[in-house]
Design an enzyme around this catalytic site. Structure first.
Site, PDB file in Angstrom:
ATOM      1  N   THR A 257      41.417   9.808  60.802  1.00 28.94           N
ATOM      2  CA  THR A 257      41.366   8.575  59.643  1.00 28.94           C
ATOM      3  C   THR A 257      40.220   7.822  60.265  1.00 28.94           C
ATOM      4  O   THR A 257      39.996   7.481  61.289  1.00 28.94           O
ATOM      5  CB  THR A 257      42.635   7.856  59.468  1.00 28.94           C
ATOM      6  OG1 THR A 257      42.962   7.200  60.689  1.00 28.94           O
ATOM      7  CG2 THR A 257      43.686   8.857  59.199  1.00 28.94           C
TER       8      THR A 257
ATOM      9  N   THR B 129      39.605   4.362  60.247  1.00 28.44           N
ATOM     10  CA  THR B 129      39.857   3.228  60.739  1.00 28.44           C
ATOM     11  C   THR B 129      40.271   3.578  62.297  1.00 28.44           C
ATOM     12  O   THR B 129      39.888   2.810  63.254  1.00 28.44           O
ATOM     13  CB  THR B 129      41.134   2.451  60.264  1.00 28.44           C
ATOM     14  OG1 THR B 129      40.916   2.238  58.879  1.00 28.44           O
ATOM     15  CG2 THR B 129      41.229   0.979  60.959  1.00 28.44           C
ATOM     16  N   CYS B 130      41.080   4.688  62.401  1.00 31.55           N
ATOM     17  CA  CYS B 130      41.453   5.119  63.950  1.00 31.55           C
ATOM     18  C   CYS B 130      40.170   5.480  64.622  1.00 31.55           C
ATOM     19  O   CYS B 130      40.019   5.053  65.889  1.00 31.55           O
ATOM     20  CB  CYS B 130      42.378   6.143  63.775  1.00 31.55           C
ATOM     21  SG  CYS B 130      43.917   5.922  62.877  1.00 31.55           S
ATOM     22  N   ALA B 131      39.513   6.147  64.153  1.00 35.12           N
ATOM     23  CA  ALA B 131      38.109   6.564  64.818  1.00 35.12           C
ATOM     24  C   ALA B 131      37.443   5.336  65.250  1.00 35.12           C
ATOM     25  O   ALA B 131      36.768   5.200  66.251  1.00 35.12           O
ATOM     26  CB  ALA B 131      37.195   7.582  63.877  1.00 35.12           C
TER      27      ALA B 131
ATOM     28  N   SER C 238      38.316   2.296  65.731  1.00 35.97           N
ATOM     29  CA  SER C 238      38.981   1.534  66.758  1.00 35.97           C
ATOM     30  C   SER C 238      38.641   2.190  68.107  1.00 35.97           C
ATOM     31  O   SER C 238      38.237   1.373  69.031  1.00 35.97           O
ATOM     32  CB  SER C 238      40.690   1.628  66.356  1.00 35.97           C
ATOM     33  OG  SER C 238      41.093   2.771  66.977  1.00 35.97           O
TER      34      SER C 238
END
Length: 200
Positions: A91, A93-95, A97
């Site tokens: 996803t 946003t995860c990448a 972060s």
């Protein structure tokens, strides 16, 4: 005939007695037992338990690294730790972060950033290698029951049920939790600056 009536009466009593249990099973656990509330893809979801709290000793857990070896939190004792917890590297946003913490981690002394998700170790390793991320340690929680029980961050319902909520936990050299953030809307990024200030 009397026997039949008695049997029917018994069945009715048993059915009525089981109805409250059935209702509880269908409605699920009360919200307080389901843990924290987050917003996932526009709907309310719940974590599997209350999140770890500031001031408590960070619960030990085991996770799996790229070499399929089990690594425990306690093996980092004496280091300051940032636990970057998220649903999946697949996803945006995860990448993001992971990239953000990787960029900031190189400037931190005696600090290790552990990136924790249910992604398989192979996928985590491939992502970090492709992106050139070498200031973070990706660890898979795909078989880590102790993390699930100790940190209360697995999603118990909602579209991403079974994956981790988005959160940051900062732990000092003595293994004590000094900062936590549960990101209320899972698609939002964590507050990097506030997390890093906890280490100053």
């Amino acid at each position: 005939m009397n026997t039949v009536k008695t049997m029917l009466g018994l069945c009715a009593v048993l059915t009525l007695g089981l109805m409250p249990l059935q209702a509880v099973a269908q409605s699920g656990s009360p919200a307080r037992e389901r843990g924290e509330v987050v917003i996932c893809r526009g709907v309310e979801a719940h974590t599997c338990g209350p999140m770890v709290k500031v001031g408590q000793e960070a619960p030990d857990f085991r996770a799996v690294n790229a070499a399929l070896e089990e690594v425990s939190l306690s093996s980092y004792r004496g280091k300051r730790l940032i636990l970057n917890i998220f649903p999946s590297l697949d996803t945006p946003t995860c990448a993001l972060s992971v990239r953000q913490f990787n960029a900031r981690a190189s400037k931190l002394e005696n600090t290790v950033v552990l990136c924790l998700s249910m992604d398989l170790p192979f996928a985590q390793s491939r992502f970090c290698t492709t992106e050139g991320l070498d200031n973070v340690v990706p660890l898979s929680l795909f078989r880590s029951r102790d993390f699930v029980e100790g940190y209360g961050l697995r999603l118990a319902d909602g579209p991403l049920e079974g994956l981790m909520a988005r959160a940051v936990v900062v732990i000092d050299e003595d293994g004590r939790v000094i900062y936590t953030q549960l990101v209320k809307t899972i698609s939002d990024e964590p507050d990097y600056e506030v997390a890093l200030k906890a280490l100053q």
